[in-house]
Design an enzyme around this catalytic site. Structure first.
Site, PDB file in Angstrom:
ATOM      1  N   PRO A  16       0.747  -1.320   0.018  1.00 24.56           N
ATOM      2  CA  PRO A  16      -0.038   0.147  -0.006  1.00 24.56           C
ATOM      3  C   PRO A  16       0.839   1.177   0.145  1.00 24.56           C
ATOM      4  CG  PRO A  16       0.163  -0.958   2.101  1.00 24.56           C
ATOM      5  CD  PRO A  16       0.911  -1.881   1.360  1.00 24.56           C
ATOM      6  N   SER A 264       7.005   5.069  10.054  1.00 23.14           N
ATOM      7  CA  SER A 264       7.234   3.623   9.187  1.00 23.14           C
ATOM      8  C   SER A 264       5.502   2.981   8.814  1.00 23.14           C
ATOM      9  CB  SER A 264       8.166   2.569   9.827  1.00 23.14           C
ATOM     10  OG  SER A 264       7.489   2.129  10.795  1.00 23.14           O
ATOM     11  N   LYS A 265       5.673   2.088   8.086  1.00 17.60           N
ATOM     12  CA  LYS A 265       4.496   1.404   7.664  1.00 17.60           C
ATOM     13  C   LYS A 265       3.792   0.827   8.904  1.00 17.60           C
ATOM     14  CE  LYS A 265       5.194   0.696   2.955  1.00 17.60           C
ATOM     15  NZ  LYS A 265       4.629   0.232   1.740  1.00 17.60           N
ATOM     16  N   ARG A 266       4.770   0.476   9.940  1.00 17.96           N
ATOM     17  CA  ARG A 266       4.153  -0.351  10.931  1.00 17.96           C
ATOM     18  C   ARG A 266       3.778   0.657  12.157  1.00 17.96           C
ATOM     19  NH1 ARG A 266       2.993  -5.191  10.792  1.00 17.96           N
ATOM     20  NH2 ARG A 266       4.007  -6.161   8.962  1.00 17.96           N
ATOM     21  N   ASP A 267       4.092   1.780  11.975  1.00 21.12           N
ATOM     22  CA  ASP A 267       3.849   2.887  13.222  1.00 21.12           C
ATOM     23  C   ASP A 267       2.378   3.154  13.402  1.00 21.12           C
ATOM     24  OD1 ASP A 267       6.292   3.151  14.179  1.00 21.12           O
ATOM     25  OD2 ASP A 267       6.936   4.704  12.695  1.00 21.12           O
TER      26      ASP A 267
END
Ligand code: GLU
Length: 508
Positions: A16, A264-267
């Site tokens: 994404p 980041s994508k995880r944040d």
């Protein structure tokens, strides 16, 4: 004559689109629109190992949702079609060959196992292995093999890559429109792979060749690509395209809210906010990441939020429509420093866009949420109620509890309010008040208010206390707009009925 501005957004469909990527697309779009230029969407899918199903569609849908439009691209076509690099595969080889012919690139046959081994050895010695002017002479490539040996390997179908030969001992310079003058000594650069045995170019080759072929004038991209820029400058030079080289502008990073590192994508979901424009379901793990759209953000609010993360118009104006942004945008107002994401501020923006939306539009958006609870108001009535309560919310979904009691009598009553306000004689006074309200014929909220106030005064009661009890009867809680607005919208019969029910249900 200055050539027409042409910029591109060139995502890789590896998952994404992160909001940092959306911001890159937005700045390119604003820049192109401001200068009457063209904006292209190019899909950089040369790394087949990182390809993710659905990612390209996701990127297009996200940008569509935000109103970021393109003049050329994978989804709209254009004079440089195709815009998907995997479909341009046949184009790149000749450019790699050009560099081999000029001695600026070479074949390398080293196996990945061998290179891993060298990397590990270097690690043990606390060094960094790179394929470069110091190491290339001891490796298996067309610089160390004879022409015949090289040809024999190629003829035998041995796997190879084509590497760029970084010139020795020179300064590579570029003037970045945001970062200023950048100078890198060539010894720090490695001989990057340009072309692989799978007949695919790498990012570096395809990106530079396509920017050249597509007549790109400005490369506006994230700061993470700054280390690649010197190689790109060298490629333009060696291809003989120096005069056509685009100007570079590397955008500052988007940082976590505390400023500690890149967002980041995880944040996002870890810190309680989306980092993706739309919800994304990972096709492999089925893991769901939240999106701005599904979280109830308006697309124009998201555009406004992102535009100001790293850029400002130079005055204190904060609420900026797409047209305002196009008018005001310039690269010289982009900051060099990373921009911290601020969740509260983002919600504030959504609130501003919500209160500036027409009540009718909000009613249309809210209606399905109420219908899901079997409430079917008219749009006009709903719009009127929304006008009374919208200041209190940040998202459309938060309008549900703020409007539902206009259509549905409370099923429970807030205990805290009961404890604080409800006294033994409250039922008696509320019954009186119900009668007073019903006696105002035709109903008029001001005279109803005055009559109730008169009664409260003459009975020697505390205004706040009894008004809060009346609110509790009608709403079930200590919230909502002006009480007599509520009374007017409910109608006197409903008011009497709710007062009676509350007297029956509330015991102290
Ligand atoms: N494909 C690269 C990316 O995914 C493009 C970088 C660039 O704009 O040059 O970000």
């Amino acid at each position: 004559m200055e050539s027409k501005v042409r910029v591109r957004f060139a995502p890789s469909p590896t998952g994404p689109l992160h909001i940092g990527g959306v911001r890159t697309a937005l700045y390119n779009y604003l820049f192109a629109r401001k200068l009457g230029g063209d904006f292209l969407l190019r899909i950089e899918d040369t790394d087949q190992t990182r390809f993710v199903e659905g990612a390209e569609q996701y990127i297009i849908e996200s940008l569509n949702w935000l109103g970021i439009t393109f003049d050329e691209g994978v989804h709209v076509g254009g004079k440089h079609a195709p815009y998907r690099q995997s479909e341009r595969k046949h184009l790149y080889r000749q450019y790699a060959d050009m560099l081999i012919a000029s001695g600026d690139a070479y074949y390398a046959f080293d196996s990945s196992e061998k290179l891993d081994e060298l990397r590990k050895e270097a690690e043990v010695a606390k060094k960094n292995f790179q394929y470069d002017s110091l190491t290339r002479n001891n490796l298996v490539n067309s610089l160390t093999l004879s022409a015949d040996e090289t040809q024999a390997k190629l003829d035998a179908g041995e796997p190879y890559v084509i590497r760029f030969k970084i010139p020795e001992n020179i300064d590579v310079e570029l003037d970045d429109l945001i970062r200023g003058h950048v100078c890198v000594h060539s010894t720090s650069l490695d001989d990057k792979v340009l072309y692989k045995s799978d007949c695919m170019p790498t990012y570096h080759l395809a990106n530079v060749v396509d920017d050249y072929l597509m007549e790109i004038t400005h490369v506006i991209r994230g700061e993470e690509w700054l280390p690649s820029a010197p190689l790109h400058v060298l490629l333009y030079e060696k291809f003989g395209w120096k005069n056509q080289m685009p100007q570079f502008a590397h955008l500052p990073l988007l940082l976590k809210p505390d400023g500690n590192g890149k967002l980041s994508k995880r944040d996002g979901d870890r810190l309680g906010f989306p980092v993706f424009p739309l919800q994304w379901k990972d096709p492999k793990t089925n893991e769901i990441s939240s999106g701005y759209r599904e979280s109830g953000y308006f697309p124009d609010a998201v555009v406004n939020i992102l535009a100001l993360l790293g850029w400002n118009p130079g005055n204190n104006q904060e609420l900026l429509s797409m047209d305002d942004l196009i008018n005001l945008f310039s690269l010289d107002k982009i900051s060099k420093a990373g921009a911290k994401f601020d969740l509260e501020k983002s919600k504030w923006f959504n609130h501003q866009y919500l209160i500036n939306r027409a009540d009718q539009d909000l009613a249309v958006q809210l209606l399905p949420l109420l219908e899901a609870q079997d409430i079917h108001p008219s749009i006009d009535k709903l719009a009127k109620i929304i006008g009374l309560v919208k200041e209190r919310v940040q998202f459309v979904k938060e309008l549900v509890p703020q409007t539902i009691y206009f259509f549905k009598a409370p099923e429970s009553y807030n205990d805290q309010v009961i404890k604080k306000r409800w006294k033994e004689d409250t039922p008696m006074h509320l019954t009186q008040i119900a009668t007073i309200i019903s006696s105002v014929q035709p109903f008029d909220k001001n005279s109803a208010h005055d009559k109730v106030a008169e009664y409260i005064q003459s009975a020697g009661l505390n205004m706040g206390q009894i008004m809060n009890c009346l609110r509790l009867s009608l709403v079930g809680d200590a919230m909502g707009p002006d009480l007599f607005e509520i009374v007017e919208l409910l109608g006197t019969d409903e008011v009497s009925s709710r007062i009676n029910t509350s007297i029956e249900k509330i015991s102290i």
